[in-house]
Design a protein around this motif. Structure first.
Motif, PDB file in Angstrom:
ATOM      1  N   UNK A  58       0.844  -1.196   0.000  1.00 57.31           N
ATOM      2  CA  UNK A  58       0.000   0.000   0.000  1.00 57.31           C
ATOM      3  C   UNK A  58       0.879   1.247   0.000  1.00 57.31           C
ATOM      4  N   UNK A  59       0.264   2.383  -0.318  1.00 59.26           N
ATOM      5  CA  UNK A  59       0.999   3.637  -0.427  1.00 59.26           C
ATOM      6  C   UNK A  59       0.890   4.448   0.851  1.00 59.26           C
ATOM      7  N   UNK A  60       1.772   5.411   0.983  1.00 58.55           N
ATOM      8  CA  UNK A  60       1.758   6.320   2.125  1.00 58.55           C
ATOM      9  C   UNK A  60       0.547   7.243   2.032  1.00 58.55           C
ATOM     10  N   UNK A  61      -0.076   7.491   3.166  1.00 57.65           N
ATOM     11  CA  UNK A  61      -1.230   8.398   3.233  1.00 57.65           C
ATOM     12  C   UNK A  61      -1.005   9.348   4.395  1.00 57.65           C
ATOM     13  N   UNK A  62      -0.966  10.645   4.113  1.00 57.85           N
ATOM     14  CA  UNK A  62      -0.667  11.616   5.168  1.00 57.85           C
ATOM     15  C   UNK A  62      -1.834  12.536   5.486  1.00 57.85           C
ATOM     16  N   UNK A  63      -3.035  12.114   5.114  1.00 52.96           N
ATOM     17  CA  UNK A  63      -4.210  12.888   5.521  1.00 52.96           C
ATOM     18  C   UNK A  63      -4.531  12.613   6.988  1.00 52.96           C
TER      19      UNK A  63
END
Length: 851
Positions: free
Chosen positions: A517-522
């Motif tokens: 999975x990808x990085x999520x910074x929300x």
């Protein structure tokens, strides 16, 4: 690269282990297992694996286990250096989230969890000839599990596999006996170490300051580098700060001085700086955790400062929770630490405890398996294919209570079935290198939906996992809000300024890599965080019990938040971190709110609760929606199975039966005593046991026949106490037995007045008692008997006021003698009554007869 044992021992002739290299190779030719002991610095970890490899055939490999990542890296680098290679060629290493191996690698230095996963994936360990367990004296649960699985593989499918146990200090005799292995010992070279003890014991809260002041004193008095042992990162950082700001060190030293912390969470670069040899004319101070006790070699150390403390993970099987605890080290650990000062020359060791308190220290450390959380171990065992963890060849058997708790947890996570076999989701959980709880949370994101769902809940789960595994950066200022910490982590990632979040971010990235999975910074939604935590800790879903921070967990335990903590405003929480002492209210460290509407059938169970409620005194029949022991809703059941209700009432009799029916009524006691008396007189009759204790325990055999009336089951104390219990007990006897009991132990005896006086069959009495007024016995020549005239009753003769005046089993003798003295007293007390001089010829009376 080709090399011989002689090549290696010649190059490392200064290492004492070189003297036993040939003996080790010879022993492995004739034995399947071998135990080696050598003091720290003898070269066992770096020299012996190379000399063992030199005796193996082309393509054969060695796996070598180290308890710590730092040690695995350093040992692999040192072996590669001896061979004149770089790491990843002949010698490589694999630790969590880091690997340096190639197709050419023949010695792999691993941490224990890596070997466990290799065995789970391929129990044959194809291509591996020897498995070496280094620093086995630490007895971590991972090393014990890895050894048990390796021995199981050796015994069943790989009889050619060799096992080598290496340690500095160990109970060699016990291990040799268990493995049927010879022992080879290396003498080592140890210079004398001068011991200094403290004048008084130190409070663990002050240990960093005391260690710093002792270090300053030792620095002034002695030559060489200094190694300071402290229990954890917090104490090390505090001591580092004190020493860095110390004028006696920074302004008066003639040498160039460097001060280095050394602990597991430190970056590899800083760890290498700490263990690198000092340059000529330089001195250094290394402040370390127990990581520097044995595996790590720090050249040039002449002085050791030992705080005498370490961190230990303590698992409480009663609460199912683990926590780090600062504890006193054992004497074998103290000896290891002291030895670090005597490797290159005479040394000095300052022990920050008194000589007197040393006598209270344990001789050896306990195997971690005796106190640790066993859930990962039980899951790995199931993944290996063994449903019964206790069936493995353990050196120390895991505690049964801990195994039971572990199985409970794994079943709640869906990782194993009730027979202990791994499930499909359990296999996926076992494949992730983290605690089963964390793995379950990451895997749950596949089907996760909430009213506030983000697009990438998997990334959020990875961030939560990393936060829970590492030290909390906001432990002093962030309250218990887990979402706040996640937002802070993501904010630092957005800015690219990681600081104290660097280690957490690195672990989160590794989890994302594994989860694809990808990085999520929300910024995450708090209830979404709570739902993910609930998947990891289903038993820690909590519901508030008041408005001041008190909560009850799904497990039934009680926990508390500070009333000023913002999280206490939520009715429902999922708790990620807490500490609970037995018998005390737990303290919450990390939590997130949760919306019970988001909880699916995995959490919310609908059960038909048909059970006996002692407080209400009746069978409760209701359909409940529950999260563990937390009630969401309830509604009555009107069509409960009658036979089930009867069974529940009968089962309740075993515990609460004395209050459920009228056992204390005289009629009940009388029939029980009569039957018991006849059974004692005539055991050949084989009368049934009608004692209260027996009837309560066998209620299912007799009570159901009396519970149903008019199509309705009697299910309350009020209804049960109305049953004629004396009649029920009497009917347990066959008709013929009833007849015999009536004949041998009649309920009443007729006296001359015609009255039928009840016989009292008293428990423990030698004879039944007939309590009757003396006046009603006038004319009765002999004592009445029971049991076919064989046993006279004990007559308790009463005054007109029903007060006892005489006990006798020989009525004839009474009339002839004692009666006349009794008569005098009765004439005085009851002058209106008739007291004849010849009672055998007098008329028996019930009341007053005029003279």
């Amino acid at each position: 690269m080709t090399f011989s044992t002689q090549d290696i021992t010649k190059k490392c002739a200064s290492l004492p282990a070189s003297l036993i290299a040939d003996d080790v190779n010879s022993a492995l030719q004739t034995h399947h297992s071998l135990v080696i002991t050598a003091p720290p610095g003898a070269g066992k970890s770096t020299l012996l694996p190379l000399t063992i490899l030199s005796s193996l055939g082309e393509g054969e490999k060695i796996l070598m286990l180290e308890p710590r990542r730092l040690a695995a890296r350093q040992i692999a680098e040192r072996m590669a250096q001896i061979l004149g290679e770089t790491v990843g060629e002949t010698v490589g290493y694999r630790v969590r989230f880091e690997s340096k191996v190639s197709k050419r690698t023949r010695i792999e230095v691993l941490t224990e969890g890596i070997l466990t996963r290799m065995l789970v994936d391929d129990a044959t360990l194809d291509g591996v000839s020897i498995v070496i367990f280094d620093e086995f004296h630490e007895r971590s649960i991972n090393s014990d599990l890895a050894l048990a699985l390796t021995r199981q593989a050796q015994q069943i499918i790989r009889p050619d596999l060799k096992i080598v146990i290496m340690s500095a200090t160990i109970d060699a005799c016990g291990i040799c006996a268990a493995l049927k292995a010879p022992l080879i010992e290396s003498e080592g070279r140890m210079f004398p170490v001068e011991l200094h003890y403290a004048d008084e014991d130190t409070d663990p809260r002050d240990i960093a300051a005391v260690a710093a002041s002792t270090t300053i004193e030792a620095y002034k008095k002695h030559e060489g580098d200094i190694l300071v042992f402290l229990p954890g990162q917090a104490e090390i950082e505090r001591c580092f700060e004190l020493l860095s700001n110390s004028q006696p060190i920074t302004t008066t030293t003639p040498h160039h001085l460097t001060i280095h912390p050394l602990y597991g969470n430190l970056s590899p670069e800083n760890q290498r700086r700490a263990i690198a040899p000092s340059a000529p004319g330089e001195r250094k101070i290394v402040i370390a955790t127990p990581i520097a006790e044995t595996s790590i070699t720090i050249e040039g150390v002449r002085v050791v400062i030992d705080a005498g403390l370490c961190r230990q993970v303590v698992f409480d099987a009663r609460t199912g929770l683990s926590h780090l605890q600062t504890v006193r080290i054992s004497m074998d650990m103290a000896t290891q630490r002291m030895g670090r000062a005597g490797r290159v020359a005479k040394g000095v060791c300052y022990r920050l405890w008194t000589k007197a308190s040393e006598h209270l220290m344990a001789e050896q450390r306990k195997p971690e398996i005796e106190e640790a959380d066993l859930a990962p171990m039980v899951l790995d065992t199931a993944a290996f294919g063994e449903s019964d963890a206790e069936a493995l060849p353990w050196l120390t058997m895991p505690p049964r209570a801990g195994v039971f708790k572990a199985k409970e947890l794994l079943m709640s996570l869906g990782a194993i079935d009730e027979n202990g076999n791994i499930t499909p989701i359990g296999k996926r959980i076992a494949a992730l290198p983290c605690h089963p709880r964390i793995a379950r949370m990451i895997l749950a994101t596949t089907n996760l939906t909430t009213s506030t769902s983000h697009h990438n809940t998997t990334s959020l789960a990875c961030d939560i996992a990393a936060l829970l595994e590492e030290k909390d950066p906001l432990s002093e200022t962030g309250g218990t809000d887990l979402t706040l910490r996640l937002s802070a982590l993501r904010a630092t990632r957005r800015k690219g300024q990681m600081g104290r979040w660097q280690s957490i971010a690195k672990i989160a990235a590794e989890y994302r890599r594994m989860a694809h999975t990808d990085e999520d910074n929300r910024d995450p939604a708090p209830t979404e965080v709570g739902l993910l935590v609930a998947h990891a800790y289903p038993e820690r879903i909590a519901h508030s019990t008041n408005s001041i921070g008190s909560y009850r967990l799904a497990s039934g335990a009680n926990v508390q938040l500070d009333a000023t903590d913002q999280q206490s405003a939520h009715s429902w929480l999922a708790i990620a971190s807490l500490h609970s002492a037995p018998g005390a209210t737990g303290r919450v460290f990390l939590a997130a709110p949760i919306d019970p509407e988001d909880l699916n059938a995995e959490f919310v169970k609908e059960i038909d609760n048909i059970s006996w409620d002692t407080k209400q005194g009746c069978v409760v029949m209701q359909r409940e929606q529950r999260i563990g022991k937390l009630m969401l809703s309830e509604k009555p059941i009107h069509d409960a199975d009658k036979e089930q209700v009867k069974s529940i009432v009968c089962e309740a009799m075993k515990k609460d039966g004395l209050t459920m029916m009228a056992w204390s009524e005289k009629a009940v006691e009388q029939v029980q005593r009569r039957v018991a008396q006849v059974a004692a007189w005539h055991p050949e009759m084989a009368l049934p046991d009608v004692s209260t204790e027996h009837l309560l325990s066998t209620a299912a055999d007799w009570l159901p026949f009396y519970l149903e009336e008019g199509g309705r089951v009697k299910s309350s104390v009020q209804e049960l106490r109305k049953l004629n219990l004396a009649e029920i007990i009497w009917n347990l006897l066959p008709y013929e037995a009833q007849q015999e009991v009536d004949r041998l132990a009649p309920t009443h005896i007729e006296v001359p007045t015609g009255s039928h006086i009840r016989i009292d069959y008293r428990t423990g009495a030698e004879a039944p008692v007939l309590s009757v007024r003396l006046q009603e016995c006038f004319g009765m020549e002999r004592t009445p008997c029971v049991d076919d005239g064989k046993r006279p009753v004990l007559m308790e003769l009463l005054s007109p006021g029903f007060k006892p005046v005489q006990l006798t089993q020989d009525l004839a003798s009474f009339w002839q003698g004692t009666y006349f003295e009794v008569r005098k007293e009765l004439r005085r007390r009851y002058p209106k009554h008739y007291w004849p001089e010849n009672p055998l010829e007098a008329e028996a009376v019930r009341g007053v007869k005029r003279k």
